[in-house]
Design an enzyme around this catalytic site. Sequence first.
Site, PDB file in Angstrom:
ATOM      1  N   GLN A 221      -3.666  -1.526   9.842  1.00 10.36           N
ATOM      2  CA  GLN A 221      -3.768  -2.770   9.280  1.00 10.36           C
ATOM      3  C   GLN A 221      -4.355  -3.702  10.178  1.00 10.36           C
ATOM      4  O   GLN A 221      -4.058  -4.147  11.264  1.00 10.36           O
ATOM      5  CB  GLN A 221      -2.279  -3.374   8.874  1.00 10.36           C
ATOM      6  CG  GLN A 221      -2.133  -4.629   7.986  1.00 10.36           C
ATOM      7  CD  GLN A 221      -2.811  -4.443   6.899  1.00 10.36           C
ATOM      8  OE1 GLN A 221      -2.752  -3.706   6.006  1.00 10.36           O
ATOM      9  NE2 GLN A 221      -3.704  -5.723   6.455  1.00 10.36           N
TER      10      GLN A 221
ATOM     11  N   LYS B 282       0.792  -1.332  -0.063  1.00 12.43           N
ATOM     12  CA  LYS B 282      -0.079  -0.132  -0.290  1.00 12.43           C
ATOM     13  C   LYS B 282       0.919   1.377  -0.053  1.00 12.43           C
ATOM     14  O   LYS B 282       0.766   2.218  -0.709  1.00 12.43           O
ATOM     15  CB  LYS B 282      -1.063   0.074   1.098  1.00 12.43           C
ATOM     16  CG  LYS B 282      -2.109  -1.227   1.141  1.00 12.43           C
ATOM     17  CD  LYS B 282      -2.817  -1.282   2.367  1.00 12.43           C
ATOM     18  CE  LYS B 282      -3.583  -2.478   2.170  1.00 12.43           C
ATOM     19  NZ  LYS B 282      -4.437  -2.839   3.530  1.00 12.43           N
TER      20      LYS B 282
ATOM     21  N   ASP C 297     -10.125   4.117   4.749  1.00 13.66           N
ATOM     22  CA  ASP C 297     -10.516   2.484   4.612  1.00 13.66           C
ATOM     23  C   ASP C 297     -11.799   1.888   4.866  1.00 13.66           C
ATOM     24  O   ASP C 297     -12.318   1.073   4.846  1.00 13.66           O
ATOM     25  CB  ASP C 297      -9.458   1.988   5.397  1.00 13.66           C
ATOM     26  CG  ASP C 297      -9.172   0.246   5.045  1.00 13.66           C
ATOM     27  OD1 ASP C 297      -9.328   0.174   3.881  1.00 13.66           O
ATOM     28  OD2 ASP C 297      -8.758  -0.651   6.155  1.00 13.66           O
TER      29      ASP C 297
END
Length: 281
Positions: free
Chosen positions: A99, A55, A122
């Site tokens: 994450q 990413k 996200d």
Amino acid sequence: MAHARLMSGNELAKQTVDDAANRAAVFERETGRCPCLATVLIGDDPASETYVRMKQNRCRQAGIESRSVRLPATTTTGEAVECITTLSGDSGVDGILVQHPVPPQVDERAVFEAIAPSKDVDGVTMYSFAAMAFGEPGFVSCTPGGIMRLLDAYDVELAGTHAVVIGRSPILGKPVGMLLLAQHATVTYCHSRTVDLPSVLREADLVVAAVGTPEFVRGDWLKPGAVVVDAGYNPGNIGDVHFAEAAETASLLTPVPGGIGPMTIAVLLSQTVEAAGRHRS
Ligand code: NAP
């Protein structure tokens, strides 16, 4: 012999990332700084390290600054929440990605909820989920967002169709079903307690497989001409749909790899640039 046309996530992801890169360049010209995504990795899970690195690289390629925050495996919930709260208040950070998964002693929900909704690129907070469910502006979970963009790019008609989503996780199955509903599909959710899944699937015009079991969906479970989205990503680059069998029956099908996977990162970058633009105004 395969009949299905492939929906190429690689191609659309490239267009999406190029568009994000152009918008990032304009943002930099006008503000003197790049849009910035903070990635937070708690612990040292090798797979998570790889995902975060991927990413970060994609961010840099698109002209998005990537701020890497590493927290030790022994981090407490309080310490992680404090870190995210600081990033939420930092005017140099536009988006925050934590994450998943976090170490077992950390309350993931509490950590996610410390992300300011305006930086939740996200789409993991309850605020973002509710905004999506109410059809209000906000950031969507990236994989469902990528699926919807891909279906749109291939002009898949959703209104009035019967969509069956296999899986009900908060980041994938549940939100994608709600996004399909917002586009006027009639949505059925299937999960591990569903009775006679194949017969439910045979009624589906559109199938989204988000199960986490390699080649779970078989070709003879599908209605001829169905549109099949394989969101699965299992070790060895294997999807949740038996590709060769599904290609015989489906009209449109996403490959694995090269389908939904690249779209997920592309949506993350796109939403980061969008967050930067919103912070400016
Ligand atoms: P998850 O949280 O493990 O959820 C899996 C879902 O599948 C659950 O709702 C589960 O039902 C259901 N399920 C399991 N076995 C089933 C069965 N035999 N019949 C019907 N339903 C069954 O997984 P996830 O995070 O949603 O991920 C799903 C897949 O998508 C995985 O392959 C993952 O790698 C992939 N994924 C890909 C991306 C990407 O970027 N491409 C991103 C995220 C996830 P219950 O709720 O009843 O347990």
